[in-house]
Structures are given as structure tokens and as C-alpha cells.
Write a protein that holds these residues in place. Structure first.
Motif, PDB file in Angstrom:
ATOM      1  N   PHE A 112       0.825  -1.208   0.000  1.00  0.00           N
ATOM      2  CA  PHE A 112       0.000   0.000   0.000  1.00  0.00           C
ATOM      3  C   PHE A 112       0.867   1.270   0.000  1.00  0.00           C
ATOM      4  O   PHE A 112       1.896   1.320   0.670  1.00  0.00           O
ATOM      5  CB  PHE A 112      -0.900  -0.014   1.242  1.00  0.00           C
ATOM      6  CG  PHE A 112      -1.812   1.164   1.292  1.00  0.00           C
ATOM      7  CD1 PHE A 112      -2.933   1.215   0.484  1.00  0.00           C
ATOM      8  CD2 PHE A 112      -1.539   2.239   2.122  1.00  0.00           C
ATOM      9  CE1 PHE A 112      -3.770   2.327   0.498  1.00  0.00           C
ATOM     10  CE2 PHE A 112      -2.366   3.344   2.152  1.00  0.00           C
ATOM     11  CZ  PHE A 112      -3.483   3.379   1.341  1.00  0.00           C
ATOM     12  N   ARG A 113       0.460   2.271  -0.786  1.00  0.00           N
ATOM     13  CA  ARG A 113       1.110   3.581  -0.748  1.00  0.00           C
ATOM     14  C   ARG A 113       0.029   4.651  -0.643  1.00  0.00           C
ATOM     15  O   ARG A 113      -0.829   4.747  -1.520  1.00  0.00           O
ATOM     16  CB  ARG A 113       1.913   3.855  -2.038  1.00  0.00           C
ATOM     17  CG  ARG A 113       3.083   2.900  -2.272  1.00  0.00           C
ATOM     18  CD  ARG A 113       4.232   3.155  -1.295  1.00  0.00           C
ATOM     19  NE  ARG A 113       5.296   2.160  -1.469  1.00  0.00           N
ATOM     20  CZ  ARG A 113       5.303   0.934  -0.948  1.00  0.00           C
ATOM     21  NH1 ARG A 113       4.303   0.517  -0.185  1.00  0.00           N
ATOM     22  NH2 ARG A 113       6.305   0.114  -1.170  1.00  0.00           N
ATOM     23  N   PRO A 114       0.026   5.461   0.433  1.00  0.00           N
ATOM     24  CA  PRO A 114      -1.008   6.497   0.572  1.00  0.00           C
ATOM     25  C   PRO A 114      -0.979   7.508  -0.587  1.00  0.00           C
ATOM     26  O   PRO A 114       0.090   7.804  -1.131  1.00  0.00           O
ATOM     27  CB  PRO A 114      -0.641   7.176   1.891  1.00  0.00           C
ATOM     28  CG  PRO A 114       0.161   6.161   2.643  1.00  0.00           C
ATOM     29  CD  PRO A 114       0.930   5.406   1.604  1.00  0.00           C
ATOM     30  N   THR A 115      -2.173   7.996  -0.937  1.00  0.00           N
ATOM     31  CA  THR A 115      -2.327   8.968  -2.028  1.00  0.00           C
ATOM     32  C   THR A 115      -2.196  10.384  -1.476  1.00  0.00           C
ATOM     33  O   THR A 115      -2.707  10.682  -0.398  1.00  0.00           O
ATOM     34  CB  THR A 115      -3.750   8.815  -2.631  1.00  0.00           C
ATOM     35  OG1 THR A 115      -3.876   7.478  -3.095  1.00  0.00           O
ATOM     36  CG2 THR A 115      -4.012   9.782  -3.768  1.00  0.00           C
ATOM     37  N   SER A 116      -1.550  11.247  -2.248  1.00  0.00           N
ATOM     38  CA  SER A 116      -1.528  12.677  -1.917  1.00  0.00           C
ATOM     39  C   SER A 116      -2.687  13.349  -2.636  1.00  0.00           C
ATOM     40  O   SER A 116      -2.943  13.054  -3.803  1.00  0.00           O
ATOM     41  CB  SER A 116      -0.208  13.289  -2.396  1.00  0.00           C
ATOM     42  OG  SER A 116      -0.348  14.689  -2.521  1.00  0.00           O
ATOM     43  N   ILE A 117      -3.338  14.294  -1.967  1.00  0.00           N
ATOM     44  CA  ILE A 117      -4.440  15.005  -2.634  1.00  0.00           C
ATOM     45  C   ILE A 117      -3.892  15.813  -3.818  1.00  0.00           C
ATOM     46  O   ILE A 117      -4.613  16.063  -4.797  1.00  0.00           O
ATOM     47  CB  ILE A 117      -5.215  15.909  -1.638  1.00  0.00           C
ATOM     48  CG1 ILE A 117      -6.573  16.272  -2.246  1.00  0.00           C
ATOM     49  CG2 ILE A 117      -4.438  17.142  -1.245  1.00  0.00           C
ATOM     50  CD1 ILE A 117      -7.548  16.873  -1.266  1.00  0.00           C
ATOM     51  N   LEU A 118      -2.610  16.176  -3.759  1.00  0.00           N
ATOM     52  CA  LEU A 118      -2.039  16.987  -4.840  1.00  0.00           C
ATOM     53  C   LEU A 118      -1.842  16.169  -6.121  1.00  0.00           C
ATOM     54  O   LEU A 118      -1.498  16.718  -7.166  1.00  0.00           O
ATOM     55  CB  LEU A 118      -0.729  17.637  -4.389  1.00  0.00           C
ATOM     56  CG  LEU A 118      -0.874  18.569  -3.167  1.00  0.00           C
ATOM     57  CD1 LEU A 118       0.480  19.134  -2.748  1.00  0.00           C
ATOM     58  CD2 LEU A 118      -1.846  19.719  -3.467  1.00  0.00           C
ATOM     59  N   GLY A 125       1.469  23.022  -1.934  1.00  0.00           N
ATOM     60  CA  GLY A 125       0.240  23.116  -2.736  1.00  0.00           C
ATOM     61  C   GLY A 125      -0.122  24.548  -3.055  1.00  0.00           C
ATOM     62  O   GLY A 125       0.756  25.333  -3.454  1.00  0.00           O
ATOM     63  N   ASN A 126      -1.398  24.893  -2.846  1.00  0.00           N
ATOM     64  CA  ASN A 126      -1.926  26.194  -3.286  1.00  0.00           C
ATOM     65  C   ASN A 126      -0.982  27.347  -2.918  1.00  0.00           C
ATOM     66  O   ASN A 126      -0.743  27.612  -1.733  1.00  0.00           O
ATOM     67  CB  ASN A 126      -3.301  26.426  -2.668  1.00  0.00           C
ATOM     68  CG  ASN A 126      -3.881  27.736  -3.136  1.00  0.00           C
ATOM     69  OD1 ASN A 126      -3.633  28.769  -2.541  1.00  0.00           O
ATOM     70  ND2 ASN A 126      -4.634  27.698  -4.224  1.00  0.00           N
ATOM     71  N   HIS A 127      -0.464  28.047  -3.932  1.00  0.00           N
ATOM     72  CA  HIS A 127       0.618  28.991  -3.655  1.00  0.00           C
ATOM     73  C   HIS A 127       0.150  30.230  -2.911  1.00  0.00           C
ATOM     74  O   HIS A 127       0.904  30.821  -2.146  1.00  0.00           O
ATOM     75  CB  HIS A 127       1.369  29.335  -4.942  1.00  0.00           C
ATOM     76  CG  HIS A 127       0.566  30.107  -5.929  1.00  0.00           C
ATOM     77  ND1 HIS A 127       0.548  31.460  -5.972  1.00  0.00           N
ATOM     78  CD2 HIS A 127      -0.270  29.685  -6.904  1.00  0.00           C
ATOM     79  CE1 HIS A 127      -0.260  31.855  -6.936  1.00  0.00           C
ATOM     80  NE2 HIS A 127      -0.771  30.792  -7.514  1.00  0.00           N
ATOM     81  N   GLU A 128      -1.131  30.600  -3.063  1.00  0.00           N
ATOM     82  CA  GLU A 128      -1.630  31.770  -2.309  1.00  0.00           C
ATOM     83  C   GLU A 128      -1.638  31.473  -0.811  1.00  0.00           C
ATOM     84  O   GLU A 128      -1.268  32.311   0.008  1.00  0.00           O
ATOM     85  CB  GLU A 128      -3.073  32.057  -2.718  1.00  0.00           C
ATOM     86  CG  GLU A 128      -3.218  33.153  -3.743  1.00  0.00           C
ATOM     87  CD  GLU A 128      -4.685  33.410  -3.993  1.00  0.00           C
ATOM     88  OE1 GLU A 128      -5.235  34.326  -3.370  1.00  0.00           O
ATOM     89  OE2 GLU A 128      -5.274  32.645  -4.788  1.00  0.00           O
ATOM     90  N   LEU A 129      -2.069  30.261  -0.483  1.00  0.00           N
ATOM     91  CA  LEU A 129      -2.130  29.883   0.934  1.00  0.00           C
ATOM     92  C   LEU A 129      -0.720  29.642   1.488  1.00  0.00           C
ATOM     93  O   LEU A 129      -0.412  30.021   2.626  1.00  0.00           O
ATOM     94  CB  LEU A 129      -3.043  28.656   1.104  1.00  0.00           C
ATOM     95  CG  LEU A 129      -3.388  28.221   2.519  1.00  0.00           C
ATOM     96  CD1 LEU A 129      -3.731  29.385   3.428  1.00  0.00           C
ATOM     97  CD2 LEU A 129      -4.548  27.234   2.509  1.00  0.00           C
ATOM     98  N   VAL A 130       0.132  29.047   0.661  1.00  0.00           N
ATOM     99  CA  VAL A 130       1.528  28.843   1.082  1.00  0.00           C
ATOM    100  C   VAL A 130       2.160  30.207   1.381  1.00  0.00           C
ATOM    101  O   VAL A 130       2.820  30.405   2.411  1.00  0.00           O
ATOM    102  CB  VAL A 130       2.313  28.080  -0.022  1.00  0.00           C
ATOM    103  CG1 VAL A 130       3.814  28.170   0.205  1.00  0.00           C
ATOM    104  CG2 VAL A 130       1.858  26.615  -0.075  1.00  0.00           C
ATOM    105  N   ASP A 131       1.900  31.169   0.512  1.00  0.00           N
ATOM    106  CA  ASP A 131       2.452  32.513   0.693  1.00  0.00           C
ATOM    107  C   ASP A 131       1.876  33.168   1.957  1.00  0.00           C
ATOM    108  O   ASP A 131       2.607  33.796   2.739  1.00  0.00           O
ATOM    109  CB  ASP A 131       2.106  33.335  -0.561  1.00  0.00           C
ATOM    110  CG  ASP A 131       2.732  34.705  -0.508  1.00  0.00           C
ATOM    111  OD1 ASP A 131       3.965  34.771  -0.406  1.00  0.00           O
ATOM    112  OD2 ASP A 131       1.982  35.704  -0.522  1.00  0.00           O
ATOM    113  N   ALA A 132       0.574  32.987   2.161  1.00  0.00           N
ATOM    114  CA  ALA A 132      -0.086  33.604   3.333  1.00  0.00           C
ATOM    115  C   ALA A 132       0.490  33.037   4.628  1.00  0.00           C
ATOM    116  O   ALA A 132       0.772  33.782   5.577  1.00  0.00           O
ATOM    117  CB  ALA A 132      -1.593  33.350   3.269  1.00  0.00           C
TER     118      ALA A 132
END
Ligand SMILES: Cc1ncc(COP(=O)(O)O)c(C=O)c1O
Length: 387
Positions: free
Chosen positions: A215-221, A252-259
Motif C-alpha cells: 500500500f502507498r497512501p495517495t496525496s491530494i495533490l 500546494g496552493n501557492h496563495e495559501l503557502v504565501d499567506a
């Protein structure tokens, strides 16, 4: 002293209290077996420790680090993520190193939520999702995770007025505490749901690299369009036995990463550079390191799952994560059973109800203890069940 409403409403962190209780019992001479925390007992990789020591010798590294982490760390994270999940992130834009993923959860909440918003929280939950929501004046709306729904939240039946006020959906697979994993189709549905209702998904993947069998967990990205609505947190704590180093990442989402980067630069001054070098070293380790480590965890998981099932404390054998989620014996609440176990035998587990109402009837048992101690813990458990 008059303290803020925030602090008046903030409960003590469960494990801070638990550590105190354990220390007291140990001081009283009790042979405590702590199966309560997902705190890896195995050492960090030797190469990582050596790298940290070498980097400590360079006095340049004693100065303030870069707020958002070194370029080399961003690149190492991007390369690791691409190798593991076949997703290419832009190092400077889509990645933010964190002082452990826990702080990233709190800051992501701060970057998204306003007072009066609704936060969708699967129950049982890692308690930080609730405190990171309620301290901002947001209202948690709990989505029951049960054996019947495969521990996946039912997004279709959330009342429309709740969905309209919801700004955030907290997700965590491999899940703490239930040890459940989510299939790719679930993440596809979640991304569509978030796009339709303008909701931000915070996917906490602290247990991404503790997995068993094939098993390998999935990333939402990995889901197309996910980075429009989602961020994901990863952590070196469980991945490379580096919990004390405090190294995690927001992706992931660059706006949130930046915030989140903006909040962090106003609060802390970045990750100590020797730890950044150590993190890079860890991310360069071959996948075989993870597989060998996971083989050891797998033996412990098997011992615990078989032992619990044999005692009638039924459990499924988890595909990933650091926990076994077992039913408490009949006639006990989760807290009663956990307290009795600790008081009579020194075996410390976490009652499922500590993770929300839906955790009632279960205990969470960690696999971060050597096999011989797990065997002893199971014998002690059996003895009190048979009394
Ligand atoms: C679900 C979950 N998320 C995040 C964390 C925090 O991990 P870190 O050490 O990266 O802060 C933990 C730690 O136990 C956890 O269980």
C-alpha cells in the motif's frame, strides 16, 4: 491576571497532561509502557545526525536563518515529492518549510478562517483542527467517521446552510486516530466538492510514509485541480524518526503557502540552518530506508492487531500510520478502560473519546514501542480483561 477569552477557552493539550501523569507513575516506581503517542522510538538516520553535527560546526549557521527556508531545502522537498508522488511542485512558490507540521495547521487556519465561519471537521480528529478553528471564532461542524462509512466523511449529506458557511475542510489520511486510509476516488470527490463550494482543503499527511505491504497512501495533490483548492502538510517527524527536530512542510496552493509564510515571518525567524541541512540529507535517503523501517513497524502492527483481536477487542489491520484502533471490551467506556489499564498495569493508551465523540468505544494504541514491550503490554491487558 486577567487572561484573554482565547486562553480561557483553550483546553490543556492532552499529551502535555499525559506526559505529566506518566512521569509521576514512573517516579513512583511503576513500569510504564507508553502506547499512547505516535512518537517514533527509533533513532533518526545516522547520516542525518552526522549532517546536523557537521552543520553545527559552521559558525555561519549560528546566525538567523532565511525566513522561508533555504532554496536547497525547497529543491530537495520538490525532488522528494516528485519521486514519491509523481507531482512536480515549483520549489519557491508551492513549498514552505515548517517547524513541524503542527504549526502549519494552526497558521493555515489563521490564513483562511474568520469568526463566524464554519470549519468542517471529521470526527474523530487530531485535536489541533478543532482548536485551530475555535480559537479564531469559527464553528466546527463534525462529520462522523465510522466503520460503516469506511472512516470517510459523507460530504453529500451536509446541510446546505452549513456548506454555505463552511470555509475549510480538515482532512487527514492516513488517519489519526482511526488509521484509516482514503482511496484516490475519495480525494477526487473532495476536490470537486471544494471547487463547487469554494472551500479550502487542508490535508494533513503527517503519516504519509509509514505504510505496510504494497500500500502507498495517495496525496491530494495528485488529483488534477487540487492545488486550486488544497494544501497538504508533510512532516519529517514520523517519516524519518525526526520528531524532535521539528521539521515539516506545507505544499500546494501557492496563495495559501504565501499567506502562511507571511504569518510565520511575523512570528518565528525560520528553521535553524543545521536542521535544514539535516532535512535535506533525510529527503535524499533512498526509499529502501523507509521500507526497512516500515518492515519493523509492520511486525509491531501485526502483534498488536492480532493480540487485540484475540482478546475480543476487535480491530482492522491498518494499511498505514502508527496506530491500531481497537474496540474497548464490553461494559467500559473508552476512558474507563484506558484509566483502568493504566492504574492497574501501567500500560498507557489513549481513549478514542479524546479525539471527539465519535471515538467513544475505541482506544488508540501506538506502535512506537519495541516488540518485546508490546508482548508484555498485551499480557497485562489480557489479565485485566479476564478479571
Ligand atoms: C495527524 C497529525 N498531524 C500532525 C502532527 C504533528 O506532527 P509534527 O511533528 O510534524 O508537528 C501529528 C503528530 O502527532 C499528527 O498526529
Amino acid at each position: 491576571m486577567q487572561l484573554s477569552k482565547l486562553i480561557q477557552n483553550l483546553p490543556p493539550y492532552h499529551f502535555a497532561d499525559a506526559k505529566r501523569k506518566i512521569a509521576e507513575r514512573k517516579a513512583a516506581g511503576v513500569d510504564v509502557i507508553n502506547l499512547s503517542m505516535g512518537d517514533p522510538d527509533l533513532p533518526a538516520p545516522t547520516a542525518v545526525v552526522e549532517c546536523l553535527c557537521t552543520a553545527m560546526q559552521d559558525v555561519e549557521n549560528h546566525r538567523y536563518p532565511e525566513y522561508g527556508g533555504m532554496r536547497a531545502l525547497h529543491e530537495a522537498i520538490a525532488a522528494w515529492f516528485e519521486q514519491r508522488f509523481a507531482v512536480r511542485l515549483t520549489p519557491e512558490r508551492d513549498i514552505l518549510p515548517l517547524l513541524g507540521s503542527k504549526e502549519g495547521l494552526v497558521y493555515a487556519g489563521e490564513a483562511v478562517l474568520n469568526a463566524g465561519d464554519v470549519a468542517l471537521v471529521p470526527d474523530p480528529y487530531y485535536t489541533v483542527y478543532v482548536t485551530a478553528s475555535t480559537t479564531l471564532g469559527a464553528q466546527p461542524y463534525f462529520l462522523q467517521l465510522t466503520e460503516q462509512n469506511g472512516y470517510l466523511p459523507d460530504l453529500e449529506h451536509i446541510p446546505a446552510e452549513i456548506v454555505a458557511k463552511a470555509r475549510i475542510l480538515w482532512l487527514n489520511y492516513p488517519n489519526n486516530p482511526t488509521a484509516a486510509c482514503a482511496p484516490r476516488e475519495f480525494f477526487e470527490r473532495v476536490v470537486t466538492f471544494a471547487q463547487r463550494h469554494n472551500i479550502v482543503i487542508i490535508h494533513d499527511m503527517a503519516y504519509a510514509e509509514v505504510y505496510f505491504d504494497d500500500f502507498r497512501p495517495t496525496s491530494i495533490l495528485q488529483i488534477p485541480g487540487a492545488s486550486d483548492v488544497a494544501v497538504e502538510l508533510h512532516s519529517l517527524s514520523k517519516t524519518y524518526n525526526m520528531a524532535g527536530f521539528r521539521a515539516g512542510m506545507l505544499l500546494g496552493n501557492h496563495e495559501l503557502v504565501d499567506a502562511v509564510g507571511r504569518i510565520k515571518s511575523n512570528v518565528d525567524s525560520g528553521m535553524f540552518r543545521p536542521i535544514q541541512y539535516a532535512a535535506i540529507e533525510a529527503l535524499h535517503l533512498p526509499p529502501s530506508w523507509i521500507q526497512q523501517r516500515n518492515a519493523m513497524y509492520q511486525r509491531r502492527r501485526d502483534l498488536l492487531a492480532q493480540g487485540c483481536n484475540a482478546m475480543g477487542m476487535s480491530t482492522h489491520s491498518p494499511k498505514a500510520g502508527l496506530y491500531v484502533w481497537a474496540h474497548v471490551p464490553q461494559g467500559f467506556t473508552a476512558r474507563e478502560f484506558a484509566s483502568r489499564l493504566f492504574d492497574k498495569t501501567g500500560v498507557f493508551v489513549t481513549p478514542g473519546s479524546n479525539f471527539g465523540a465519535a471515538g467513544e468505544g475505541y482506544i488508540r494504541i501506538s506502535i512506537t514501542t519495541p516488540e518485546a514491550r508490546i508482548v508484555t503490554a498485551l499480557e497485562r491487558m489480557k489479565a485485566i480483561i479476564e478479571i
